[in-house]
Design a protein around this motif. Structure first.
Motif, PDB file in Angstrom:
ATOM      1  N   UNK A 138       0.844  -1.199   0.000  1.00  0.00           N
ATOM      2  CA  UNK A 138       0.000   0.000   0.000  1.00  0.00           C
ATOM      3  C   UNK A 138       0.879   1.249   0.000  1.00  0.00           C
ATOM      4  N   UNK A 139       0.288   2.343  -0.440  1.00  0.00           N
ATOM      5  CA  UNK A 139       1.044   3.582  -0.626  1.00  0.00           C
ATOM      6  C   UNK A 139       0.361   4.745   0.104  1.00  0.00           C
ATOM      7  N   UNK A 140       1.201   5.745   0.379  1.00  0.00           N
ATOM      8  CA  UNK A 140       0.742   7.038   0.903  1.00  0.00           C
ATOM      9  C   UNK A 140      -0.167   6.871   2.115  1.00  0.00           C
ATOM     10  N   UNK A 141      -1.350   7.489   2.079  1.00  0.00           N
ATOM     11  CA  UNK A 141      -2.195   7.529   3.281  1.00  0.00           C
ATOM     12  C   UNK A 141      -2.624   6.126   3.723  1.00  0.00           C
ATOM     13  N   UNK A 155      -0.818   3.745   4.231  1.00  0.00           N
ATOM     14  CA  UNK A 155       0.174   3.245   5.198  1.00  0.00           C
ATOM     15  C   UNK A 155      -0.188   3.645   6.632  1.00  0.00           C
ATOM     16  N   UNK A 190      -6.853   2.948  -6.669  1.00  0.00           N
ATOM     17  CA  UNK A 190      -6.591   2.147  -7.869  1.00  0.00           C
ATOM     18  C   UNK A 190      -5.706   0.960  -7.480  1.00  0.00           C
ATOM     19  N   UNK A 222      -3.026  -2.278  -8.902  1.00  0.00           N
ATOM     20  CA  UNK A 222      -2.138  -2.704  -9.989  1.00  0.00           C
ATOM     21  C   UNK A 222      -1.484  -4.033  -9.627  1.00  0.00           C
ATOM     22  N   UNK A 244      -0.611  -3.896  -5.731  1.00  0.00           N
ATOM     23  CA  UNK A 244      -0.350  -2.553  -5.216  1.00  0.00           C
ATOM     24  C   UNK A 244      -1.667  -1.796  -5.124  1.00  0.00           C
ATOM     25  N   UNK A 262      -3.233   1.992  -4.639  1.00  0.00           N
ATOM     26  CA  UNK A 262      -2.850   3.399  -4.727  1.00  0.00           C
ATOM     27  C   UNK A 262      -4.024   4.315  -4.389  1.00  0.00           C
ATOM     28  N   UNK A 263      -3.888   5.151  -3.382  1.00  0.00           N
ATOM     29  CA  UNK A 263      -4.907   6.196  -3.171  1.00  0.00           C
ATOM     30  C   UNK A 263      -4.859   7.214  -4.322  1.00  0.00           C
ATOM     31  N   UNK A 277      -4.025  10.259  -6.628  1.00  0.00           N
ATOM     32  CA  UNK A 277      -2.751  10.975  -6.754  1.00  0.00           C
ATOM     33  C   UNK A 277      -2.833  12.346  -6.093  1.00  0.00           C
ATOM     34  N   UNK A 278      -1.694  12.800  -5.599  1.00  0.00           N
ATOM     35  CA  UNK A 278      -1.644  14.160  -5.049  1.00  0.00           C
ATOM     36  C   UNK A 278      -0.264  14.764  -5.287  1.00  0.00           C
ATOM     37  N   UNK A 279       0.226  14.572  -6.501  1.00  0.00           N
ATOM     38  CA  UNK A 279       1.510  15.171  -6.839  1.00  0.00           C
ATOM     39  C   UNK A 279       1.361  16.652  -7.136  1.00  0.00           C
TER      40      UNK A 279
END
Lengths: 159, 77
Positions: B5-8, B10, B48, B50, B69, B71-72, B74-76
């Protein structure tokens, strides 16, 4: 520069879409000139010292590096397909980025300014909304917040 | 299957963990994780997924050795 050996496409391909070290805005601009371009638009997204009334200490960016880099390359390719650009480059930071530092840069070069401006907006908009990159805001009071939407989605929040 | 998991996300799950449960597709995985951690439900619903560096849909049939994976949004930038 030896014009006969000059290949903007090769130069574009060599620029990594992600960087864990500070972005060299001047060097990227230097690589974005083209003999057929009368307009070069450079957007630098920089870290602001406040957001929604809170004092920001710094930002930290996380990415799924392989997929994010591929997505940025795809966005650049799509921009080339939509506008007659001479050069289009984009690079985004990962890791800790200090106030005033560049978090993302997009440069578009074209014969005239109209398409360079439009393509630049298109690229940064898609990078912010689609690329697998996330910001975490660290505030001066010690709290942190994973980035939500940008100004296009929440009017009170500036990009 | 292995989950990353990624970003928030986590803040709600370990960055990487394994699941041995029999979960057939991504939609079921999403439901399973939402039940495990109700606080993450909102973000999971708009995430999303993957596998092998390719986005997959909710009906993707999960294979035993897949690494998935999550993914929340995006917030780039």
């Amino acid at each position: 520069m030896i014009l006969s050996a000059y290949s903007p496409q090769a130069a574009e391909a060599e620029i990594p879409a992600l960087s864990a070290t500070p972005l060299d805005v001047v060097a990227l601009l230097a690589q974005s000139h083209h003999p057929g371009a009368g307009a070069v638009v450079l957007f630098s997204g920089e870290v602001r010292n406040n957001n929604l009334g809170q004092d920001v200490d710094y930002l930290e960016y996380e990415a799924h590096e392989m997929m994010a880099a591929n997505m940025i390359k795809e966005i650049i390719n799509d921009a080339h397909a939509k506008w007659p650009l001479k050069i289009a480059v984009a690079q985004h930071r990962t890791g800790k980025v200090a106030i005033g530092e560049t978090a993302v840069i997009v440069i578009t070069s074209s014969a005239h300014r109209g398409e360079a401006y439009e393509a630049n907006q298109y690229i940064i908009h898609r990078i912010k909304h689609e690329a697998l990159i996330w910001k975490c805001e660290y505030f001066t009071d010690g709290s942190k917040k994973w980035g939500g939407n940008c100004s296009c989605c929440t009017p009170e929040q500036e990009a | 299957m292995k989950i990353q998991v990624f970003a928030v996300l986590k803040d709600h799950f370990d960055k990487e963990f394994e699941l041995s449960e029999d979960i057939k597709d991504i939609a079921s995985l999403k439901n399973y994780l939402s039940h495990q951690n109700a606080e993450a439900d909102g973000i999971l619903q708009i995430s999303r997924f993957a596998v092998h560096n390719e986005f997959v849909n909710l009906d993707y049939a999960i294979k035993q050795n897949d690494t998935i994976c999550i993914f929340p949004p995006s917030s780039g930038g």
